[in-house]
Design a protein around this motif. Structure first.
Motif, short mmCIF file in Angstrom:
data_model
loop_
_atom_site.label_atom_id
_atom_site.label_comp_id
_atom_site.label_asym_id
_atom_site.label_seq_id
_atom_site.Cartn_x
_atom_site.Cartn_y
_atom_site.Cartn_z
N ASP A 221 0.83 -1.21 0.00
CA ASP A 221 0.00 0.00 0.00
C ASP A 221 0.86 1.26 0.00
O ASP A 221 0.54 2.25 -0.66
CB ASP A 221 -0.94 0.02 1.21
CG ASP A 221 -2.03 -1.04 1.13
OD1 ASP A 221 -2.28 -1.56 0.03
OD2 ASP A 221 -2.62 -1.35 2.19
N VAL A 222 1.95 1.22 0.76
CA VAL A 222 2.86 2.37 0.80
C VAL A 222 3.50 2.60 -0.56
O VAL A 222 3.56 3.73 -1.05
CB VAL A 222 3.95 2.18 1.89
CG1 VAL A 222 5.02 3.25 1.78
CG2 VAL A 222 3.32 2.18 3.28
N LEU A 223 3.94 1.53 -1.20
CA LEU A 223 4.53 1.66 -2.54
C LEU A 223 3.51 2.20 -3.53
O LEU A 223 3.84 3.03 -4.38
CB LEU A 223 5.08 0.31 -3.01
CG LEU A 223 6.28 -0.22 -2.24
CD1 LEU A 223 6.63 -1.63 -2.70
CD2 LEU A 223 7.47 0.70 -2.38
N GLU A 224 2.28 1.75 -3.41
CA GLU A 224 1.23 2.26 -4.28
C GLU A 224 0.99 3.75 -4.01
O GLU A 224 0.80 4.54 -4.94
CB GLU A 224 -0.06 1.48 -4.08
CG GLU A 224 -1.17 1.95 -4.99
CD GLU A 224 -2.46 1.18 -4.82
OE1 GLU A 224 -3.46 1.61 -5.41
OE2 GLU A 224 -2.48 0.17 -4.10
N ALA A 225 1.01 4.15 -2.73
CA ALA A 225 0.82 5.57 -2.38
C ALA A 225 1.93 6.42 -2.97
O ALA A 225 1.67 7.51 -3.52
CB ALA A 225 0.78 5.73 -0.86
N VAL A 226 3.17 5.95 -2.88
CA VAL A 226 4.30 6.69 -3.45
C VAL A 226 4.12 6.82 -4.96
O VAL A 226 4.29 7.90 -5.53
CB VAL A 226 5.64 5.98 -3.11
CG1 VAL A 226 6.78 6.54 -3.94
CG2 VAL A 226 5.94 6.11 -1.63
N ASN A 227 3.75 5.73 -5.61
CA ASN A 227 3.57 5.74 -7.06
C ASN A 227 2.45 6.69 -7.48
O ASN A 227 2.62 7.50 -8.39
CB ASN A 227 3.29 4.33 -7.56
CG ASN A 227 3.24 4.25 -9.07
OD1 ASN A 227 4.12 4.74 -9.75
ND2 ASN A 227 2.18 3.64 -9.58
N ARG A 228 1.31 6.59 -6.81
CA ARG A 228 0.19 7.46 -7.15
C ARG A 228 0.54 8.94 -6.92
O ARG A 228 0.16 9.79 -7.72
CB ARG A 228 -1.03 7.10 -6.32
CG ARG A 228 -1.69 5.83 -6.79
CD ARG A 228 -2.59 5.29 -5.73
NE ARG A 228 -3.99 5.51 -5.99
CZ ARG A 228 -4.94 5.18 -5.13
NH1 ARG A 228 -4.63 4.66 -3.96
NH2 ARG A 228 -6.20 5.37 -5.43
N LEU A 229 1.24 9.21 -5.83
CA LEU A 229 1.62 10.59 -5.53
C LEU A 229 2.56 11.13 -6.60
O LEU A 229 2.41 12.27 -7.07
CB LEU A 229 2.28 10.68 -4.16
CG LEU A 229 2.62 12.07 -3.66
CD1 LEU A 229 1.35 12.91 -3.49
CD2 LEU A 229 3.38 11.99 -2.36
#
Length: 193
Positions: free
Chosen positions: A16-24
């Motif tokens: 989820d954190v990696l996805e948050a970084v990517n989306r941001l």
């Protein structure tokens, strides 16, 4: 068995954190990363469902978030595969990197993560103000050899010879891995294992 489910929950959180970084990174139109995370969330509906982004300091820039999130979770894959989990270290790296100047954000983050992993952040002392977010020191930093180190005699990359360090145990360990024995206990959520 509970430990395996907690490790799985932490691994899913890492995803989820990696996805948050990517989306941001995708949503942030600010190429220099000066836009704050909260400004980016306000401007993009796709970021509004990511709780971690709302827990970080309101003044944290998107570039800083990416750098600090990377530092916070860099050791997690290795730590989650260790035989004995260093629970305090897992939480401490996140606290130091992402929440050094944001005690309320840390508390909110911990409450949310404890829904899946009850011990996360328990008994963790507050960060000293002298510790800066970029100064995360992990156990791996103090124990792991330099991956770019070269052998003084041959000039070839140093393999960090584990057999030399472990003595007689290395042969037995190698045999148990080579003969088909499982290195890690079977994961309970995998069917057919």
């Amino acid at each position: 068995m509970k430990d395996a489910y907690e490790r799985r929950a932490l691994l899913l959180h890492l995803g989820d954190v990696l996805e948050a970084v990517n989306r941001l990174m995708i949503c942030s139109g600010d190429k220099q990363g000066k836009q704050t995370v909260h400004e980016a969330v306000a401007a993009h509906d796709s970021l509004k469902g990511v709780p971690l982004l709302m827990h970080v300091s309101p003044s944290m820039a998107t570039r800083d978030f990416v750098e600090h999130a990377t530092a916070a979770f860099l050791s997690w894959p290795r730590e989650l595969l260790e035989l004995e989990l260093d629970r305090e270290q897992l939480a401490r790296t996140v606290q130091q990197a992402l929440f050094a100047d944001n005690a309320q954000g840390w508390q909110d983050y911990v409450v949310r993560l404890r829904e899946a992993v009850a011990w996360f952040g328990a008994d963790l002392k507050p960060i000293e103000t002298s510790q800066r977010p970029g100064e995360v020191v992990t156990r791996a930093d103090t124990e792991q050899p330099d991956p770019l180190a070269r052998d003084a005699d041959t000039g070839r990359p140093d393999s960090g010879d584990i057999e030399r360090d472990n003595g007689d145990q290395s042969q037995a360990s190698r045999e148990s891995v080579e003969n088909g024995g499982r290195l890690y206990p079977s994961w309970p959520w995998k069917s057919g294992v």
